[in-house]
Design a protein around this motif. Structure first.
Motif, PDB file in Angstrom:
ATOM      1  N   LYS A  98      48.544 -71.814  30.525  1.00 16.98           N
ATOM      2  CA  LYS A  98      49.910 -72.228  30.825  1.00 16.98           C
ATOM      3  C   LYS A  98      50.536 -72.973  29.652  1.00 16.98           C
ATOM      4  O   LYS A  98      51.713 -72.778  29.324  1.00 16.98           O
ATOM      5  CB  LYS A  98      49.924 -73.111  32.077  1.00 16.98           C
ATOM      6  CG  LYS A  98      51.325 -73.548  32.499  1.00 16.98           C
ATOM      7  CD  LYS A  98      51.284 -74.355  33.780  1.00 16.98           C
ATOM      8  CE  LYS A  98      52.685 -74.770  34.207  1.00 16.98           C
ATOM      9  NZ  LYS A  98      52.672 -75.569  35.477  1.00 16.98           N
ATOM     10  N   ARG A 115      49.441 -70.590  25.792  1.00 15.11           N
ATOM     11  CA  ARG A 115      50.244 -69.373  25.644  1.00 15.11           C
ATOM     12  C   ARG A 115      49.665 -68.395  24.620  1.00 15.11           C
ATOM     13  O   ARG A 115      50.386 -67.632  23.965  1.00 15.11           O
ATOM     14  CB  ARG A 115      51.693 -69.736  25.266  1.00 15.11           C
ATOM     15  CG  ARG A 115      52.386 -70.581  26.323  1.00 15.11           C
ATOM     16  CD  ARG A 115      53.779 -71.007  25.868  1.00 15.11           C
ATOM     17  NE  ARG A 115      54.685 -69.842  25.791  1.00 15.11           N
ATOM     18  CZ  ARG A 115      55.372 -69.352  26.815  1.00 15.11           C
ATOM     19  NH1 ARG A 115      55.243 -69.884  28.021  1.00 15.11           N
ATOM     20  NH2 ARG A 115      56.184 -68.320  26.639  1.00 15.11           N
ATOM     21  N   ARG A 140      50.117 -64.799  25.929  1.00 14.03           N
ATOM     22  CA  ARG A 140      51.507 -64.379  25.769  1.00 14.03           C
ATOM     23  C   ARG A 140      51.730 -63.819  24.354  1.00 14.03           C
ATOM     24  O   ARG A 140      52.387 -62.793  24.172  1.00 14.03           O
ATOM     25  CB  ARG A 140      52.436 -65.569  26.020  1.00 14.03           C
ATOM     26  CG  ARG A 140      53.929 -65.292  25.819  1.00 14.03           C
ATOM     27  CD  ARG A 140      54.515 -64.562  26.984  1.00 14.03           C
ATOM     28  NE  ARG A 140      55.952 -64.296  26.772  1.00 14.03           N
ATOM     29  CZ  ARG A 140      56.725 -63.701  27.653  1.00 14.03           C
ATOM     30  NH1 ARG A 140      56.222 -63.306  28.813  1.00 14.03           N
ATOM     31  NH2 ARG A 140      57.999 -63.482  27.409  1.00 14.03           N
ATOM     32  N   ARG A 184      53.970 -64.636  34.842  1.00 15.25           N
ATOM     33  CA  ARG A 184      54.834 -65.125  33.770  1.00 15.25           C
ATOM     34  C   ARG A 184      55.151 -64.031  32.764  1.00 15.25           C
ATOM     35  O   ARG A 184      56.238 -63.995  32.164  1.00 15.25           O
ATOM     36  CB  ARG A 184      54.136 -66.288  33.060  1.00 15.25           C
ATOM     37  CG  ARG A 184      54.892 -66.882  31.885  1.00 15.25           C
ATOM     38  CD  ARG A 184      53.948 -67.629  30.963  1.00 15.25           C
ATOM     39  NE  ARG A 184      52.939 -66.751  30.361  1.00 15.25           N
ATOM     40  CZ  ARG A 184      51.886 -67.185  29.671  1.00 15.25           C
ATOM     41  NH1 ARG A 184      51.667 -68.481  29.525  1.00 15.25           N
ATOM     42  NH2 ARG A 184      51.023 -66.314  29.145  1.00 15.25           N
TER      43      ARG A 184
END
Length: 373
Positions: free
Chosen positions: A158, A161, A164, A188
């Motif tokens: 979270k 990242r 991501r 997300r």
């Protein structure tokens, strides 16, 4: 109160454990035996101080960063449908007691027990390392599997990242990716995954071990509830991302009776495929899991281990290719038939649609000679 001392590992100390408390809130195990490669063992001894156990500090998560030059791991195992994988993290904060990846922490000089859940290693430059791999002239694209060892969507993602960033690199190179996770944090990244899935470049598998929230909390202390994972399946499916439910690990005598119910619930949520893998107890995992059984479900412990051994030729685990994930014997065959029958009745595939590798492209960089065509 107890303090931890180190001493030579021998027959007397080989099973010794740094046990901080009977049960640590939010953690899968209180045991912290040293790895099998260590010369010294940690053993708790009474230091004479009558400090209440509940006053002892909880074990918090500690993260170390590792700069990597290469992040893609290759494998030739006949038991898995991929030849390359990526793990943004070592260790996993989810704390699943049955996790087959726990012994990998022993190679770092850490314990497969509590250390595996609390002493994590992050790879912040994973995306950059991945891009360098893709830019190599000889690189041939194929599906990259993520989450096959530790979960890329564990809680620390979270803030970190890293996953991501990895997905961003995959999208830029139009490289196929298949993700396995228990973490709802994958939602997300639906914007990236949805766009990739539209070109058949992404799919996801959500692991659900049980529908019993209480049992799940005991086995998987920092994983979203089963109901929340079903919601994740629904949200991914709604975004056009092919989703498979992974009923794994299937634990004989404890969760195997839920096989069809989990598959039906996942199908209702939007899953298009299903898979299942029997519990594996390699290395230190066996002792940790048996300790957990004795504490969490003492009435079922003997039955569970008897079934596990029945499926592995009388041993806690058999690493033989071809059977290590399925087991062998009557009970294993029954599970296979139940799974196949449930797939047909419920309408789930046994495999997700094949992802595309022919769309791979290397983005132009500053200074590159551009093509006229």
């Amino acid at each position: 109160m107890f303090q931890i001392v180190a001493m030579e590992k021998n027959a007397a100390t080989a099973t010794g454990s740094e046990r901080l408390t009977g049960r640590i809130k939010g953690r899968g195990t209180p045991k912290n035996d040293v790895g099998r490669f260590e010369r010294l063992a940690r053993v708790a001894v009474d230091d004479g101080w009558d400090t209440a156990e509940e006053e002892m500090p909880l074990r918090r998560t500690h993260v170390t960063c590792e700069r990597v030059t290469k992040v893609v791991t290759r494998n030739t195992s006949p038991d898995v449908p991929f030849d390359r994988s990526l793990n943004p993290y070592r260790g996993c904060e989810h704390g699943c007691i049955y996790c087959f990846a726990r012994p990998s922490h022993a190679y770092l000089g850490l314990s497969p027990g509590l250390d595996f859940e609390t002493r994590l290693i992050a790879r912040p430059n994973a995306a950059q390392a991945l891009e360098r791999e893709f830019m190599r002239p000889g690189y041939a694209p194929d599906v990259l599997a993520i989450g096959t060892n530790t979960d890329a969507y564990q809680p620390i993602e979270k803030d970190r990242r890293i996953m991501r960033g990895v997905l961003g690199a995959l999208q830029r190179f139009r490289h196929p990716v298949s993700i396995v996770t228990k973490g709802s944090l994958i939602e997300r990244d639906i914007d990236i995954l949805g766009a990739m899935a539209a070109d058949r470049l992404a799919s996801a598998s959500i692991s659900i071990t049980t529908l019993d929230a209480k049992l799940a909390r005991q086995m998987e202390p920092r994983v979203p509830t089963p109901a929340r994972r079903l919601q994740t399946i629904e949200r991914l499916a709604t975004a056009g991302i092919p989703v498979r439910v992974s009923v794994s690990p299937l634990i004989p005598g404890l969760t195997d009776h839920e096989l069809e119910a989990i598959m039906q619930s996942a199908c209702d949520a939007g899953a298009v495929a299903a898979s299942t893998i029997s519990i594996r107890l390699p290395g230190e995992v066996s002792g940790l899991f048996q300790d957990w059984l004795a504490r969490a479900v003492p009435g079922s412990a003997a039955k569970v281990m008897a079934r596990v051994r029945q499926m592995h030729g009388g041993r806690d685990y058999d690493a033989t290719f071809g059977t290590r994930m399925k087991g062998q014997g009557t009970h294993a065959e029954l599970m296979r038939r139940r799974f196949q029958t449930a797939c047909k009745r419920i309408g789930l595939r046994e495999h997700l649609p094949r992802l595309r590798s022919d769309l791979f492209v290397r983005p132009a960089r500053a200074g590159d000679q551009l093509s006229l065509f």
